[in-house]
Every structure is written in C-alpha cells, then in structure tokens.
Motif scaffolding. Structure first.
Motif, short mmCIF file in Angstrom:
data_model
loop_
_atom_site.label_atom_id
_atom_site.label_comp_id
_atom_site.label_asym_id
_atom_site.label_seq_id
_atom_site.Cartn_x
_atom_site.Cartn_y
_atom_site.Cartn_z
N ARG A 110 -3.04 23.59 -12.04
CA ARG A 110 -2.03 22.73 -11.42
C ARG A 110 -2.30 22.49 -9.92
N TYR A 111 -3.00 23.38 -9.27
CA TYR A 111 -3.20 23.25 -7.82
C TYR A 111 -3.96 21.99 -7.41
N PRO A 112 -5.02 21.60 -8.11
CA PRO A 112 -5.72 20.37 -7.71
C PRO A 112 -4.81 19.13 -7.73
N PHE A 113 -3.82 19.11 -8.60
CA PHE A 113 -2.91 17.97 -8.65
C PHE A 113 -1.98 17.94 -7.44
N PHE A 114 -1.61 19.12 -6.91
CA PHE A 114 -0.83 19.17 -5.67
C PHE A 114 -1.67 18.67 -4.50
N VAL A 115 -2.93 19.09 -4.46
CA VAL A 115 -3.83 18.68 -3.38
C VAL A 115 -3.98 17.17 -3.35
N ALA A 116 -3.99 16.55 -4.53
CA ALA A 116 -4.17 15.11 -4.62
C ALA A 116 -3.09 14.35 -3.85
N PHE A 117 -1.84 14.83 -3.93
CA PHE A 117 -0.77 14.15 -3.21
C PHE A 117 -0.98 14.23 -1.71
N ALA A 118 -1.39 15.39 -1.21
CA ALA A 118 -1.64 15.55 0.23
C ALA A 118 -2.76 14.63 0.70
N ILE A 119 -3.81 14.53 -0.09
CA ILE A 119 -4.92 13.65 0.28
C ILE A 119 -4.46 12.20 0.32
N ASN A 120 -3.59 11.81 -0.59
CA ASN A 120 -3.09 10.44 -0.60
C ASN A 120 -2.29 10.11 0.64
N VAL A 121 -1.52 11.06 1.15
CA VAL A 121 -0.75 10.81 2.36
C VAL A 121 -1.68 10.57 3.54
N VAL A 122 -2.72 11.40 3.67
CA VAL A 122 -3.70 11.21 4.75
C VAL A 122 -4.38 9.85 4.61
N GLY A 135 1.23 5.55 -14.85
CA GLY A 135 1.62 5.42 -13.45
C GLY A 135 0.42 5.44 -12.53
N GLN A 136 -0.55 6.31 -12.82
CA GLN A 136 -1.77 6.34 -12.02
C GLN A 136 -2.49 4.99 -12.06
N SER A 191 2.55 10.23 -9.21
CA SER A 191 2.19 10.36 -10.62
C SER A 191 1.23 11.52 -10.83
N THR A 192 0.27 11.65 -9.91
CA THR A 192 -0.71 12.74 -10.02
C THR A 192 -0.05 14.09 -9.80
N ALA A 193 0.80 14.19 -8.77
CA ALA A 193 1.47 15.46 -8.50
C ALA A 193 2.44 15.83 -9.61
N SER A 194 3.05 14.84 -10.25
CA SER A 194 4.00 15.13 -11.33
C SER A 194 3.32 15.82 -12.51
N ILE A 195 2.04 15.50 -12.71
CA ILE A 195 1.32 16.14 -13.81
C ILE A 195 1.24 17.64 -13.60
N LEU A 201 0.82 -1.21 0.00
CA LEU A 201 0.00 0.00 0.00
C LEU A 201 0.86 1.26 0.00
N THR A 202 1.94 1.25 0.76
CA THR A 202 2.81 2.43 0.82
C THR A 202 3.39 2.74 -0.55
N ILE A 203 3.92 1.72 -1.22
CA ILE A 203 4.49 1.93 -2.55
C ILE A 203 3.41 2.39 -3.53
N ALA A 204 2.26 1.71 -3.52
CA ALA A 204 1.20 2.01 -4.48
C ALA A 204 0.66 3.43 -4.31
N LEU A 205 0.40 3.84 -3.07
CA LEU A 205 -0.20 5.15 -2.85
C LEU A 205 0.79 6.28 -3.09
N PHE A 206 2.07 6.05 -2.78
CA PHE A 206 3.06 7.08 -3.11
C PHE A 206 3.25 7.19 -4.62
#
Length: 443
Positions: free
Chosen positions: A209-221, A144-145, A117-121, A107-112
C-alpha cells in the motif's frame, strides 16, 4: 493603463494576471524541459505502481476465488486495461473544462483526481473482506486513473518543441519521454524493496500500500511544477497564437480525422512493446520463472536506466536521419526483437535478464520519438487537442491490452505467439509511415 494581452479561451483572468506578473521573466527551454520530465514521471509512476500491483498484489487480494494464479492474473490485467479505455473520454471532458475554465483549473482537477484515484487504491479491502465490491472499487479507481490522465495532457511538450532550435527538434522531442523509464524505475525500486524485505503475508497485508501513498505526494509536487510553466509568458504567447489552444474534439476529427487515424498507428510498434518489457515479463516470471521476484525487479530497474540512455540516443539519431527514418529503423529493430525476444525469455535466468535489458534498449530508441511523431501533421489551432486524442487512441490500441493479450497467448500457445503479436505492431508502424509519406507527397 497597461494593455492586457488576450490569451484566448484557455486562460482565466487569474492565469492572465499571473502571466503579466511573470512577463519580464522569460523561461529557458531547459526549465521547460525539467517541468515536462517531472510531470511525465509523476504520470508514469502512478500507472506503473498500479501495473506492478496488478501482478504482485491484485491476483491474490482481489481475485482469490480464481481457479489458479494464471486466471487471477488475467482477471487483473483485464482491469488494468480499463484505464486506457477511459482515457479518450477524459480527454473529451477535460478539453471542455480547459476551454471554459482554463488550463490551470483543468490540470489541478485532473492531477488531484489521478493522485486521489491512485491513493484510494491503498485503502482497498480484499475480496475476502467485502466480496465483489473489492473488484468494483478496483475497477472504479482504475477508470479514475485513466479518466484523469486524459485531462493531464498539458501541452508542455509542445511548448518545449516550439522553443527548440530547428536543428534539435529530435533532441527536445525525446525529453518528455524520459518520464516513462524514470517513473518505472522509481516504482520498481519501491515495490522491490518491500518484496525483498517483507514476508509474503506482511507484503500482501500492508507493504504494497505504501507506493500508492507515495504516488499522491509525487502528483502534488508535479502539479506545482506544471502550473508554474502554464503561468509563464511563453505559454500565454503560444495560446495567443493558437498553438496550444483546446479545440473541440468534433472539429478536430472533422478536419484531421485522417491524421488522427494515421497518427494512432505510427507509434504502434513502440507502444505495443512498452508493456511487453515492463508489466508482461514480471507476470510471466511470477507464474513460470525460477528467479526471485525482488531480484528480477532490480534487473528491470537496470533495464529502465538502459532505456533512459536509449531515449537520449534517439534524440541524436532523429536529428541526423529524421524522425520518420528513426521510427522506421526502430520498427525494423522491434520486428527483429519479436523473433529473438521470446527465445531469450524462455531460456532461463540469464535469458530473462537479457530480454529485459535489450528490450528496454530497443524500446527507448523507438519510444524516444514516438509521441513527437503524433503532433507533426496537425495544423495550428488543432495541434494540442489532436495530439492528445491521437495519443489516447495510440495507447489504447497499442498498449492497453498488451499484458492481457501477451499472457493469454503465451500461456496457451507459447512465447512464440508473443513475438507474433509484437511483429504485428511493427508491421502496422511501417505501413502507417509509408501511407503517411504517400499522403504527404500527394497533398
């Protein structure tokens, strides 16, 4: 010395130690439900952020050389489909990681990877800056997604079902599905805010571009919420009993190949409709509609909330009439919608709004039980892997190419052919349900 429970090959020594520490702290089904909803919301948020950008951003940013906006959007939808092609491959690879290194590592590898991949966009240069490399990078990140989403299958929905009262299986089966409309609503609100409050130049330059940054933060939570449940005694017990064990794909296909095939077609009507009320109508509106995109996205957010209520209602219905009956009734409703939906979408602003809101209602009733139907035919030891692989195939066949096919048909032959496409999904669902019932009676 205290006895250490053997939780099977899907646990590392650290995971087993964590479960021993929490052995005296049982987790209630409600806590599992919250973790499941958070996890599913994060996944769907990632995918919908990309899906909305495939209409609002990428046709102009990545495909400015296309002869017209329609062609550019079709190119963008073709890239959109790549994730669904990569998802089964990701499941195969990450099931191996699961068996060798444990569910937490997987799960750690997959979610990161999913969040990365989302944040890179968000950093993607346009075609006018780096040429064809912009297309290649977008395709790579989209793959990657999808690859990561194949590894994000955590078994928590099955854990929730295993802890559900017998008389409330439909109710608990619908809970993970709430993540889809919630994730879509969050993505639509975020994108809609920037669309409504920025000029077109600023939005295409930096606002999207901002929604893609938010996606990474949500994934960490979401990762921490899911890892907390994976480390519980209940999860370990399910592993010990082989309920959530990651079996090799080849073994599952050999033993349950027929069930995988049937399971991939049972939710086809729901999955086909999934993108026809989310991504496709936004694409249609951006090309042919006369309603401001920001306002239409707000309507879609309202539709998503209707979808939430409909998913909840699906749980109540399924516990009354059974999951098979629920899916059959909803397939008929989708068939009816396939005739009236195109009329609404082609009849002005009020019709557009009605298409979205009614469509989300029908989708919610069907989608609420669609995934739960997939795992019901798999035996212990094969349910976790079988449900994951079947879900991958169902999404690929039912939803992966829906925006591309629907926009191609509607732009060339008219909206009526979108209805025919949706009707074919309803027919496949009814046929799969009938075939499944006949096989069960024969067996």
């Amino acid at each position: 010395m205290a006895n250490v429970t053997n939780y099977g090959p899907s646990s590392t020594s650290m995971e087993r130690d964590a479960r021993q520490i929490h052995a005296d702290k049982p987790v209630a089904p409600n806590s599992i439900a919250i973790g499941v909803v958070i996890g599913r919301t994060s996944e769907f948020f990632d995918f919908f952020v990309y899906g909305l950008a495939s209409v609002l951003v990428f046709p102009q940013l990545v495909f400015p050389f296309a002869p017209d906006r329609l062609t550019a959007t079709l190119y963008s939808f073709a890239i959109f489909s790549l994730a669904f092609m990569a998802r089964p491959v990701g499941s195969v690879v990450f099931m191996t990681i699961d068996r060798l290194y444990g569910r937490g590592t997987k799960l750690t590898i997959a979610l990161f990877l999913l969040g990365g991949s989302t944040a890179s966009i968000a950093f993607l240069p346009g075609y006018n800056e780096i040429g064809v490399w912009s297309i290649a990078l977008l395709a790579l990140f989209r793959l990657g997604q999808g690859f990561a989403l194949g590894g994000a299958w955590d078994g928590l929905a099955s854990l929730l079902a295993l802890n559900a009262p017998q008389s409330q299986r439909g109710w608990y089966a619908m809970i993970p599905q709430l993540g889809a409309p919630i994730g879509f609503a969050l993505a639509s609100l975020l994108f809609g805010y920037f669309v409504a409050n920025l000029s077109s130049e600023d939005f295409l330059s930096w606002g999207w571009r901002y929604p893609f940054f938010v996606a990474f933060a949500i994934n960490v939570v979401a990762l921490f919420a899911r890892l907390r449940l994976v480390m519980t005694k209940e999860f370990g017990t399910a592993l010990e009993q082989h309920e959530l064990e990651a079996a090799p794909i080849r073994d599952v296909v050999r033993i349950h190949g027929r069930d995988i095939l049937i399971g991939a077609f049972v939710p086809l009507a729901s999955f086909a409709m999934f993108h026809l009320v989310t991504i496709f109508p936004l694409g249609w509106m951006s090309l042919y509609g006369n309603q401001p995109i920001g306002a239409f996205m707000l309507v879609q957010t309202v539709g998503a909330m209707v979808g939430v209520l409909a998913i909840v209602a699906s749980g109540l219905m399924a516990d009354r009439i059974g999951r098979r009956g629920q899916l059959a009734v909803c397939a008929v409703l989708i068939a009816i919608f396939s005739f009236v939906g195109p009329i609404m979408l082609g009849s002005g602003s009020n019709g557009h709004d009605a298409f979205v809101i009614i469509g989300f209602g029908v989708l919610g009733l069907s989608f609420g039980q669609a995934t739960g139907s997939i795992s019901s035919r798999f035996g212990r030891g094969y349910r976790y892997t079988g449900a994951a692989f079947t879900s991958d195939l169902a999404w690929l066949v039912g939803a992966g190419f829906a925006p591309l096919v629907a926009l191609s048909l509607s732009s060339r032959f008219g909206l009526t052919f979108v209805g025919y496409y949706l009707l074919s999904g309803a027919i496949c669902t009814l046929a799969a349900l009938a075939f499944s019932r006949a096989l069960e009676q024969r067996d």
